[in-house]
Design a protein around this motif. Structure first.
Motif: not given
Length: 547
Positions: A235, A237, A239, A244, A313, A317, A320, A387, A408, A412
């Motif tokens: 993906p 991003f 994470i 999350i 980006y 990042d 995030l 996020l 989204i 992620t």
């Protein structure tokens, strides 16, 4: 006992009564041909997405020596004044291109594709889209603040327009084909095939008709495969899944409050973009000079905040990951808003989706730092708030809450925070709509006289012309007309709305249509024909939305 003959008759009866009409409708829309075109558009969209990102990387390599999206890391090894070089140089090159090859004086984007869907007479051409995409690649590669989704959507839509002309599709199928190019572009650019399909439905077509679903899926899936074969399946991003996850349902009021804050940021961002465009149009500065001035201003901002350069980006990042402090994120909200406004209003290329993600991440991250400091025992991670902020700001600005929320998830690779995201997205979108009245794309269309939010009846009244329903004058009939007589008459280029007002004012059943260059009657417009054209357009629109 049922005989084979009777069974065969029953099958034939069912086929003729129920199946045949559906098949007739299926072939009337040229669905087999459209599905085949969708495969081709998926291949084209995926390839264009790869080529566009490579082009941005190449321009970036020229002034930074790297094609990596880690702009901040690369700039750390260069002189302090280096962030000025790229935006200024890129602005000069873009100005030259606009002067010689871009008569509209601006790069295209999502609003132009919606306009092409609404009226086929729009200026969406493959040649123009090629120049516009080149302008954006230079802008973003040289550090201009913008997103890459709008220009690649524009380019893919232009390829779609070329394709459906070759395939000779009917009007409804042409609009679906246009959306196929958009779905492929979004899917390829963000590695988000589901969001690509939903974005094309929600933003471009404005409906979720089943007849469009399969072609959009085909184009989006093919483009995603092409993109993943080149860039991999990771993906956009990455994470930590543990970061999350919602800690407690007691946080729900905080997520609702975050939606309100994101609405405020979205409103300010949208207002800045609209205001910047208004000022640019009235500045009197030649179009080809504006990108260089804009590049200089963005470069000055980048001396203090290099985080605003390009797509952004790496900075997103960092937000995030929770590695930026509160005051820096608050400053970057302002700096990125100003930098993006300058870039787009100076007529350099770029989209708004990536800046929305950026602003949302900074807003959510800053909010998360405050929330975790006030309620350290129950608050989730700063990264989760960042996020959710990404989705809320983007959905509010773009007017696309469904596709944005799904995007989204795809960007992620996580779904554990879905309740919080949907709540924040819903609140932010609703409040932004209440204040602004329309999305940013629809604001752009509004400035061109296209008001889609007012419904299909308004669109039909604006774009059906008198020439579309006039009855030609019989051969040999007198064509002379005295305009000075004061008798009511119509021009062939007048809108249906204007004609209906003229009929109401004059209380007659028909009016002469005059060619003003010769003052000659070329036909008559009848009230009943005007109403019939209006009804026909509304029925066609309804059938397309529900087929």
């Amino acid at each position: 006992m049922t005989t084979p003959v009777k069974t065969a008759k029953q099958i034939y009866f069912v086929t003729q009564r129920w199946v045949r009409p559906h098949l007739a409708s299926f072939f009337a829309l040229q669905q087999p041909r459209l599905w085949l075109l969708a495969i081709l558009l998926g291949l084209i969209g995926g390839t264009l997405g790869i080529a566009f990102r490579l082009a941005i990387g190449f321009v970036q390599w020229i002034w930074m020596g790297t094609t990596s999206e880690q702009v901040l890391t690369s700039l750390a090894t260069l002189p302090w004044w280096w962030p000025m070089i790229g935006p200024v140089g890129g602005g000069i090159v873009v100005g030259i291109i606009l002067y010689f090859w871009r008569p509209l004086g601006r790069a295209g984007g999502v609003a132009d594709v919606i306009e092409a869907r609404v009226r086929e007479s729009s200026a969406l051409t493959f040649r123009g889209a090629t120049v516009a995409t080149l302008v954006t690649a230079i802008t973003l590669g040289s550090g201009g603040s913008g997103g890459r989704e709008g220009p690649i959507v524009y380019y893919a839509a232009a390829a779609s327009k070329l394709g459906f002309r070759i395939f000779r599709l009917p009007a409804a199928a042409r609009r679906i084909a246009l959306a196929c190019g958009v779905a492929a572009a979004i899917s390829s650019s963000f590695n988000a095939p589901i969001a690509g399909v939903l974005f094309a439905h929600e933003v471009i077509l404005g409906h979720f008709a089943m007849s469009a679903f399969v072609p959009l899926v085909i184009a989006s899936v093919v483009a995603a495969i092409i993109s993943r074969l080149w860039f991999g399946e990771a993906p956009a991003f990455v994470i930590d899944p543990d970061a999350i996850t919602i800690s407690s349902y007691l946080e729900i009021p905080a997520f609702a409050l975050l939606g309100l804050v994101c609405a405020a940021v979205a409103i300010l961002f949208q207002t800045a973009l609209i205001g910047g465009d208004w000022l640019s149009k009235r500045s009197g500065t030649p179009v080809w000079v504006r990108p260089a001035i804009g590049g200089l201003l963005v470069g000055l901002i980048a001396l203090a905040f290099p985080h605003v350069l390009g797509v952004g980006y790496e900075a997103t990042d960092m937000a995030l990951a929770g590695s930026l402090d509160l005051w820096l994120m608050l400053a970057l909200i302002v700096a990125k808003t100003v930098a993006t406004t300058i870039t787009l209003s100076s007529r350099a290329g770029g989209g708004v989706f990536s800046p929305c993600l950026y602003l949302g991440a900074m807003t959510g991250g800053a909010f998360g730092i405050i929330a975790t400091s006030v309620f350290p025992d129950i608050a989730s991670s700063v990264g989760l708030y960042a996020l959710i902020g990404m989705g809320a700001v983007a959905a509010a600005v773009l007017g696309a809450p469904i596709s944005t929320a799904v995007m989204i998830f795809e960007l992620t690779g996580g779904f554990a925070f879905s309740i919080a995201l949907l709540l924040a997205v819903g609140i932010a979108t609703g409040l932004c709509q209440a204040v602004m009245g329309r999305s940013y794309f629809h604001w752009q269309l509004y400035t061109r006289g296209i008001m889609l939010e007012e419904g299909p009846h308004k669109h039909a009244a604006q774009f059906i012309r008198v020439r579309d329903f006039l009855r030609p004058l019989p051969e040999g009939e007198d064509t002379s007309f005295d305009i000075a007589s004061g008798a009511p008459w119509l021009r062939p280029t007048e809108t249906l709305e204007s004609a209906l007002k003229a009929f109401d004012a004059s209380e007659v059943s028909h009016l002469p249509v005059i060619e003003t260059r010769t003052n000659a009657i070329i036909g008559h417009a009848h009230h009943v024909d005007a109403l019939a054209s209006f009804n026909k357009a509304l029925v066609a629109h309804s059938r397309e939305e529900h087929s």
